[in-house]
Design a protein around this motif. Structure first.
Motif, PDB file in Angstrom:
ATOM      1  N   ALA A 219       0.891  -1.156   0.021  1.00  0.00           N
ATOM      2  CA  ALA A 219       0.107   0.095   0.030  1.00  0.00           C
ATOM      3  C   ALA A 219       0.957   1.241   0.044  1.00  0.00           C
ATOM      4  O   ALA A 219       2.025   1.293   0.386  1.00  0.00           O
ATOM      5  N   ARG A 220       0.076   2.255  -0.401  1.00  0.00           N
ATOM      6  CA  ARG A 220       0.910   3.723  -0.361  1.00  0.00           C
ATOM      7  C   ARG A 220       0.693   4.235   0.880  1.00  0.00           C
ATOM      8  O   ARG A 220      -0.114   4.182   1.618  1.00  0.00           O
ATOM      9  N   GLY A 221       1.829   5.153   1.545  1.00  0.00           N
ATOM     10  CA  GLY A 221       1.636   5.474   2.950  1.00  0.00           C
ATOM     11  C   GLY A 221       0.579   6.749   3.171  1.00  0.00           C
ATOM     12  O   GLY A 221       0.083   6.687   4.180  1.00  0.00           O
ATOM     13  N   ASP A 222       0.254   7.344   1.934  1.00  0.00           N
ATOM     14  CA  ASP A 222      -0.822   8.081   2.095  1.00  0.00           C
ATOM     15  C   ASP A 222      -2.130   7.591   2.254  1.00  0.00           C
ATOM     16  O   ASP A 222      -2.863   8.103   3.144  1.00  0.00           O
ATOM     17  N   HIS A 223      -2.246   6.556   1.710  1.00  0.00           N
ATOM     18  CA  HIS A 223      -3.441   5.891   1.831  1.00  0.00           C
ATOM     19  C   HIS A 223      -3.735   5.262   3.345  1.00  0.00           C
ATOM     20  O   HIS A 223      -4.710   5.022   4.014  1.00  0.00           O
ATOM     21  N   ILE A 224      -2.472   4.846   3.744  1.00  0.00           N
ATOM     22  CA  ILE A 224      -2.306   4.069   4.892  1.00  0.00           C
ATOM     23  C   ILE A 224      -2.698   5.223   6.109  1.00  0.00           C
ATOM     24  O   ILE A 224      -3.473   4.939   7.146  1.00  0.00           O
ATOM     25  N   LEU A 225      -2.149   6.331   5.933  1.00  0.00           N
ATOM     26  CA  LEU A 225      -2.384   7.396   6.640  1.00  0.00           C
ATOM     27  C   LEU A 225      -3.694   7.861   6.930  1.00  0.00           C
ATOM     28  O   LEU A 225      -4.677   7.979   8.057  1.00  0.00           O
ATOM     29  N   ALA A 226      -4.385   7.789   5.677  1.00  0.00           N
ATOM     30  CA  ALA A 226      -5.819   8.260   5.662  1.00  0.00           C
ATOM     31  C   ALA A 226      -6.708   6.996   6.454  1.00  0.00           C
ATOM     32  O   ALA A 226      -7.543   7.522   7.074  1.00  0.00           O
ATOM     33  N   ALA A 229      -6.351   7.573  10.276  1.00  0.00           N
ATOM     34  CA  ALA A 229      -7.105   8.436  10.741  1.00  0.00           C
ATOM     35  C   ALA A 229      -8.520   8.200  10.777  1.00  0.00           C
ATOM     36  O   ALA A 229      -9.260   8.673  11.792  1.00  0.00           O
ATOM     37  N   GLU A 230      -9.177   7.614   9.828  1.00  0.00           N
ATOM     38  CA  GLU A 230     -10.416   7.216   9.952  1.00  0.00           C
ATOM     39  C   GLU A 230     -10.905   6.116  10.940  1.00  0.00           C
ATOM     40  O   GLU A 230     -12.008   6.444  11.517  1.00  0.00           O
ATOM     41  N   ALA A 231      -9.801   5.545  11.312  1.00  0.00           N
ATOM     42  CA  ALA A 231     -10.102   4.427  12.318  1.00  0.00           C
ATOM     43  C   ALA A 231      -9.965   5.023  13.569  1.00  0.00           C
ATOM     44  O   ALA A 231      -9.899   4.541  14.705  1.00  0.00           O
ATOM     45  N   GLY A 232      -9.429   5.990  13.752  1.00  0.00           N
ATOM     46  CA  GLY A 232      -9.300   6.710  14.975  1.00  0.00           C
ATOM     47  C   GLY A 232      -7.945   6.595  15.637  1.00  0.00           C
ATOM     48  O   GLY A 232      -7.817   6.658  16.807  1.00  0.00           O
ATOM     49  N   GLY A 237      -2.162  13.025  14.993  1.00  0.00           N
ATOM     50  CA  GLY A 237      -1.461  12.672  13.967  1.00  0.00           C
ATOM     51  C   GLY A 237      -0.322  11.628  13.807  1.00  0.00           C
ATOM     52  O   GLY A 237       0.451  11.414  12.830  1.00  0.00           O
ATOM     53  N   ARG A 238      -0.238  11.018  14.988  1.00  0.00           N
ATOM     54  CA  ARG A 238       0.780  10.244  15.021  1.00  0.00           C
ATOM     55  C   ARG A 238       0.482   8.867  15.516  1.00  0.00           C
ATOM     56  O   ARG A 238      -0.760   8.677  16.375  1.00  0.00           O
ATOM     57  N   LEU A 239       1.245   7.757  15.245  1.00  0.00           N
ATOM     58  CA  LEU A 239       0.810   6.429  15.783  1.00  0.00           C
ATOM     59  C   LEU A 239       2.236   5.616  15.947  1.00  0.00           C
ATOM     60  O   LEU A 239       3.097   5.578  15.155  1.00  0.00           O
ATOM     61  N   HIS A 240       2.279   5.038  17.138  1.00  0.00           N
ATOM     62  CA  HIS A 240       3.600   3.949  17.316  1.00  0.00           C
ATOM     63  C   HIS A 240       3.219   2.525  17.595  1.00  0.00           C
ATOM     64  O   HIS A 240       2.243   2.542  18.523  1.00  0.00           O
ATOM     65  N   VAL A 241       3.625   1.889  16.920  1.00  0.00           N
ATOM     66  CA  VAL A 241       3.457   0.432  16.814  1.00  0.00           C
ATOM     67  C   VAL A 241       4.561  -0.367  17.395  1.00  0.00           C
ATOM     68  O   VAL A 241       6.005   0.060  17.031  1.00  0.00           O
ATOM     69  N   THR A 242       4.386  -1.617  17.785  1.00  0.00           N
ATOM     70  CA  THR A 242       5.613  -2.391  18.233  1.00  0.00           C
ATOM     71  C   THR A 242       6.318  -2.838  16.790  1.00  0.00           C
ATOM     72  O   THR A 242       7.463  -2.964  16.971  1.00  0.00           O
ATOM     73  N   LEU A 243       5.596  -3.305  15.823  1.00  0.00           N
ATOM     74  CA  LEU A 243       6.411  -3.519  14.630  1.00  0.00           C
ATOM     75  C   LEU A 243       5.453  -3.032  13.512  1.00  0.00           C
ATOM     76  O   LEU A 243       4.296  -2.880  13.362  1.00  0.00           O
ATOM     77  N   MET A 244       6.356  -2.781  12.518  1.00  0.00           N
ATOM     78  CA  MET A 244       5.697  -2.202  11.056  1.00  0.00           C
ATOM     79  C   MET A 244       6.441  -2.969   9.915  1.00  0.00           C
ATOM     80  O   MET A 244       7.639  -3.273  10.131  1.00  0.00           O
ATOM     81  N   LYS A 245       5.573  -3.811   9.160  1.00  0.00           N
ATOM     82  CA  LYS A 245       6.203  -4.269   7.801  1.00  0.00           C
ATOM     83  C   LYS A 245       6.330  -3.088   6.788  1.00  0.00           C
ATOM     84  O   LYS A 245       5.177  -2.500   6.441  1.00  0.00           O
TER      85      LYS A 245
END
Length: 340
Positions: A219-226, A229-232, A237-245
């Protein structure tokens, strides 16, 4: 217990998530890699995880999108199940849930762009095969989501919370329409990946016992961010996760420095082998800049000279799959608590 494993899938993706407590462990497979991965890596690994059971149980199998470097191994898995079904033999595999977005009925086998026609035709053919095999094997409908897998849907799979971040419904419809018109063109330098299959990737946010994983397909990053955001899921404007592929094997066409500023992780996993220039060396720089000296680890399924080990003062490490191992494995949670 929670582990994430990115198998050596050459230039593609084949990801295994394993979680649970005691003997009650579960396995999810996201993508199956390109030709050769099923026989050489994925099938043996799944059998090893199954132990001595007569059938290897997979709580979830998901196809992020229909490109051959993601779908081929899953298609071979389903074909083995079909062969056992036709021969009235016990299948070596048991799938509880299959998630995919197959090409819609009536979609043309290829668009008007002759140079891309053969590859696109093959991808659509493979997608249709997955759809048809799902119906034959009683795995149709993307349970418990129902229908097309799109952003906003949620599920609990054996105690694992899953939020579908992408694709968004209108986005998915637009991508298929653009493909049918054969006018999928990049409109800007940033987020310039115009491949309609990549843009339609299923993106999943997994959570288990306080550990989170963002699995992004191509996926594209802009689509992921959108979608986040919609999922709250974006706080300021930021999210920290344990792991990102990392999206699209570390392609610089799918992410920007701003994407990595918005979504940070303790573990960044890149599944690639240098094909098509993936991963791009700029991506490592963008990740490092976003963390500003904080500690994190980049995991690579294959050695990448362009991802050379940086000065230890940068505060991060690069871990490469050992040559004798089927994948790079990250232990995210053991019986005593989270660990790396």
């Amino acid at each position: 217990m929670l582990t994430f494993e990115a198998l050596n899938a050459k230039h593609g993706d084949s990801l295994i998530v394993r979680w649970g407590r005691g003997d009650a462990t579960h396995v999810a497979l996201i993508d199956g890699g390109p030709s050769g991965v099923w026989t050489g890596t994925l099938r043996p690994r799944l059998l090893a995880l199954a132990g001595n059971g007569t059938s290897a149980r997979l709580a979830l199998v998901a196809v992020s999108h229909i490109d051959a470097d993601h779908i081929d191994g899953v298609l071979r898995l389903l074909n083995e199940m079909r062969d056992a079904h036709d021969a009235r033999l016990e299948s070596p595999w048991r799938i509880d849930r299959l998630w995919h977005n197959a090409p819609e009925p009536g979609m043309p086998a290829a668009g008007a762009r002759a140079g891309a026609a053969a590859a696109v035709s093959q991808s659509i053919k493979q997608g249709r095969e997955v759809r048809d095999l799902a119906g034959l094997l009683g795995l149709a409908g993307n349970p418990p989501l129902g229908g097309v897998v799109t952003a906003g849907l949620r599920a609990d799979v054996e105690g694992m919370s899953i939020v579908v971040v992408g694709p968004r419904p209108a986005e998915l419809a637009a991508q298929w329409a653009r493909w049918q018109r054969s006018d999928a063109q990049a409109t800007a330098a940033a987020y310039s990946d115009a491949n309609v299959f990549n843009q339609a990737s299923i993106v999943l946010l997994l959570a288990y016992d306080g550990v989170t994983m963002l699995l992004t397909g191509d996926a594209r990053g802009d689509h992921i961010l959108a979608g986040l955001a919609e999922a709250g899921r974006l706080d300021g404007g930021r999210l920290h996760v344990t792991l990102m592929k990392v999206p699209h094997h570390g392609s610089s066409a799918n992410v920007t420095p701003e994407f990595f500023e918005a979504v940070t992780a303790d573990h960044y996993v890149v599944s690639a082998n240098g094909t098509h220039g993936h991963p791009h060396p700029d991506v490592l720089d963008w990740i490092a800049r976003s963390r500003r000296g904080e500690s994190f680890t980049v995991h690579l399924t294959n050695p990448m000279p362009s991802f050379h080990r940086r000065d230890s003062d940068d505060g991060f490490g690069i871990r490469v799959r050992a040559a004798d191992q089927p994948g790079v494995r990250v232990v995210l949670h053991d019986e005593g608590g989270p660990s790396a």
